[in-house]
Design a protein around this motif. Structure first.
Motif, mmCIF file in Angstrom:
data_model
loop_
_atom_site.group_PDB
_atom_site.id
_atom_site.type_symbol
_atom_site.label_atom_id
_atom_site.label_comp_id
_atom_site.label_asym_id
_atom_site.label_seq_id
_atom_site.Cartn_x
_atom_site.Cartn_y
_atom_site.Cartn_z
ATOM 1 N N UNK A 273 -40.594 -11.515 33.706
ATOM 2 C CA UNK A 273 -40.980 -12.468 32.660
ATOM 3 C C UNK A 273 -40.094 -13.711 32.667
ATOM 4 N N UNK A 274 -39.036 -13.697 33.481
ATOM 5 C CA UNK A 274 -38.185 -14.886 33.608
ATOM 6 C C UNK A 274 -37.685 -14.965 35.048
ATOM 7 N N UNK A 275 -37.181 -16.130 35.471
ATOM 8 C CA UNK A 275 -36.688 -16.271 36.849
ATOM 9 C C UNK A 275 -35.581 -15.267 37.160
ATOM 10 N N UNK A 276 -35.579 -14.792 38.409
ATOM 11 C CA UNK A 276 -34.594 -13.810 38.865
ATOM 12 C C UNK A 276 -33.723 -14.466 39.934
ATOM 13 N N UNK A 277 -32.414 -14.330 39.794
ATOM 14 C CA UNK A 277 -31.482 -14.903 40.766
ATOM 15 C C UNK A 277 -31.198 -13.880 41.862
ATOM 16 N N UNK A 278 -31.481 -14.264 43.108
ATOM 17 C CA UNK A 278 -31.285 -13.384 44.260
ATOM 18 C C UNK A 278 -30.309 -14.049 45.225
ATOM 19 N N UNK A 279 -29.416 -13.257 45.821
ATOM 20 C CA UNK A 279 -28.497 -13.759 46.843
ATOM 21 C C UNK A 279 -29.264 -13.832 48.163
ATOM 22 N N UNK A 280 -29.955 -14.936 48.374
ATOM 23 C CA UNK A 280 -30.827 -15.067 49.544
ATOM 24 C C UNK A 280 -30.028 -14.990 50.844
ATOM 25 N N UNK A 281 -28.865 -15.613 50.879
ATOM 26 C CA UNK A 281 -28.067 -15.641 52.112
ATOM 27 C C UNK A 281 -27.717 -14.232 52.581
ATOM 28 N N UNK A 282 -27.102 -13.453 51.684
ATOM 29 C CA UNK A 282 -26.579 -12.140 52.095
ATOM 30 C C UNK A 282 -27.609 -11.016 52.001
ATOM 31 N N UNK A 283 -28.529 -11.121 51.050
ATOM 32 C CA UNK A 283 -29.442 -10.002 50.809
ATOM 33 C C UNK A 283 -30.820 -10.176 51.442
ATOM 34 N N UNK A 284 -31.080 -11.357 52.005
ATOM 35 C CA UNK A 284 -32.362 -11.549 52.704
ATOM 36 C C UNK A 284 -32.119 -12.070 54.120
ATOM 37 N N UNK A 285 -31.497 -13.240 54.239
ATOM 38 C CA UNK A 285 -31.379 -13.881 55.553
ATOM 39 C C UNK A 285 -30.536 -13.045 56.515
ATOM 40 N N UNK A 286 -29.304 -12.725 56.135
ATOM 41 C CA UNK A 286 -28.431 -11.996 57.037
ATOM 42 C C UNK A 286 -28.897 -10.558 57.282
#
Length: 346
Positions: free
Chosen positions: A270-283
């Motif tokens: 229901x609101x924006x979620x902050x994700x660590x894109x660098x460490x938790x997706x890209x790498x």
């Protein structure tokens, strides 16, 4: 036929709903009128009932809501060819344009002009509902009405779990509401090696275990990321199916996924979620998928096949049944989280 019917109506821009008499919908030339035999309550219906920020921005009362059902065809329009009176049916609830680039490339489930019954137009918490012929799904006569009514949400679970390779993989289902429970069963039926079910609700964790979850994890008792890493030799799970929409749980999902894994997100935060894109997706080289609706009609074929098999017990996911007049009892159970799937009978 009596030209009025009982229906649960979202009457006002406020919490709640009312049972009232409304006109039976008119069947157009390319439409089908269906007598509803069973209709089940979805999490989306709860959002509308509660009148949260999302529903306030989307739906326009007064109207009949509800979008999961099974029923019998009682009238067909003059141009209808593939459906006849007496057919036992359910329906794909996303009404699409058929002409946008998505529809014309075989991706109608993400049509840019989608209308959803019970959200954008009148739905099925009623004695009758009308739908376009192309949205009708023919049910086998041996399929009980109640089980037939939950194919639409089961399709969400099927689409989420089977959005990539599943057999022999480890999977975490985050959020054990009704669709999460179905996802546990689908994952096991599809040959997942191990299924982890994660939820704060002990009642639903027990249900998840009954649906095939190998491990149940209550974050109030165990850190889900640490627990899953311990059980997977430090690697994490191959598949994460995010059904909770909670920012903390979603972040944990990205951290518990193994390098090269996939995360399939059905939930609607229901609101924006902050994700660590660098460490938790890209790498980590993750594949991240947004899941909406069901593939039309591939997912329906898969869902029907699972129901025909001996690998899923759909009836066990249905924990409560009420007459339509007692709809408030069903919503109370959904809000308390002390149920699986709740079915109403008009």
């Amino acid at each position: 036929m009596n030209r009025t019917m009982k229906a649960v109506v979202k009457q006002d821009r406020a919490r709640g709903a009312v049972l009232k008499e409304v006109p039976v919908p008119t069947c157009g030339a390319q439409e089908v009128l269906i007598k509803v035999k069973a209709t089940s309550i979805c999490g989306t219906d709860v959002h509308i009932y509660e009148w949260d920020e999302w529903s306030a921005s989307r739906v326009k009362p007064p109207y009949v809501f509800g979008h999961e059902f099974s029923g019998e065809v009682v009238e067909t329009g003059s141009l209808v060819k593939s459906v006849k009176v007496g057919d036992q049916v359910s329906a794909e609830t996303h009404i699409v344009c058929g002409r946008c680039p998505q529809c014309m490339s075989g991706n109608a489930h993400i049509c840019e002009k989608t209308e959803i019954i019970g959200v954008d137009r009148d739905g099925c918490f009623a004695e009758y509902v009308v739908l376009p012929e192309e949205n009708i799904w023919q049910n086998e006569k041996s399929l009980p009405w109640d089980e037939a009514s939950i194919q639409e949400p089961m399709g969400n679970a099927v689409h989420t779990v089977l959005a990539g390779e599943t057999a022999g993989r480890t999977a975490a289902i985050i959020g054990c509401g009704p669709i999460g429970l179905m996802a546990c069963a689908v994952a096991k039926a599809a040959g997942a090696a191990e299924v982890f079910a994660i939820d704060l609700n002990p009642y639903r964790l027990e249900l998840a275990q009954s649906q095939g979850a190998d491990y149940i994890v209550n974050p109030l008792e165990n850190d889900p990321v640490q627990y899953i890493r311990e059980k997977t030799g430090g690697r994490g799970v191959d598949i994460v199916c995010e059904m909770s929409g909670h920012p903390v749980a979603m972040n944990q999902g990205f951290k518990m996924a193994t390098n090269g894994g996939r995360i399939s997100i059905l939930s609607l935060p229901v609101r924006p979620v902050e994700i660590d894109i660098t460490n938790d997706i890209v790498f980590k080289g993750l594949t991240v998928q947004g899941i909406t609706g069901r593939k039309m009609f591939q997912t329906w074929q898969q869902t029907a096949g699972l129901l025909r098999s001996d690998k899923m017990d759909a009836a066990s996911i249905i924990t409560h049944r009420f007459p339509l007049e007692d709809f408030e009892k069903g919503f109370d159970l959904m809000l308390d989280g002390k149920c699986g799937k709740v079915v109403l009978h008009p």
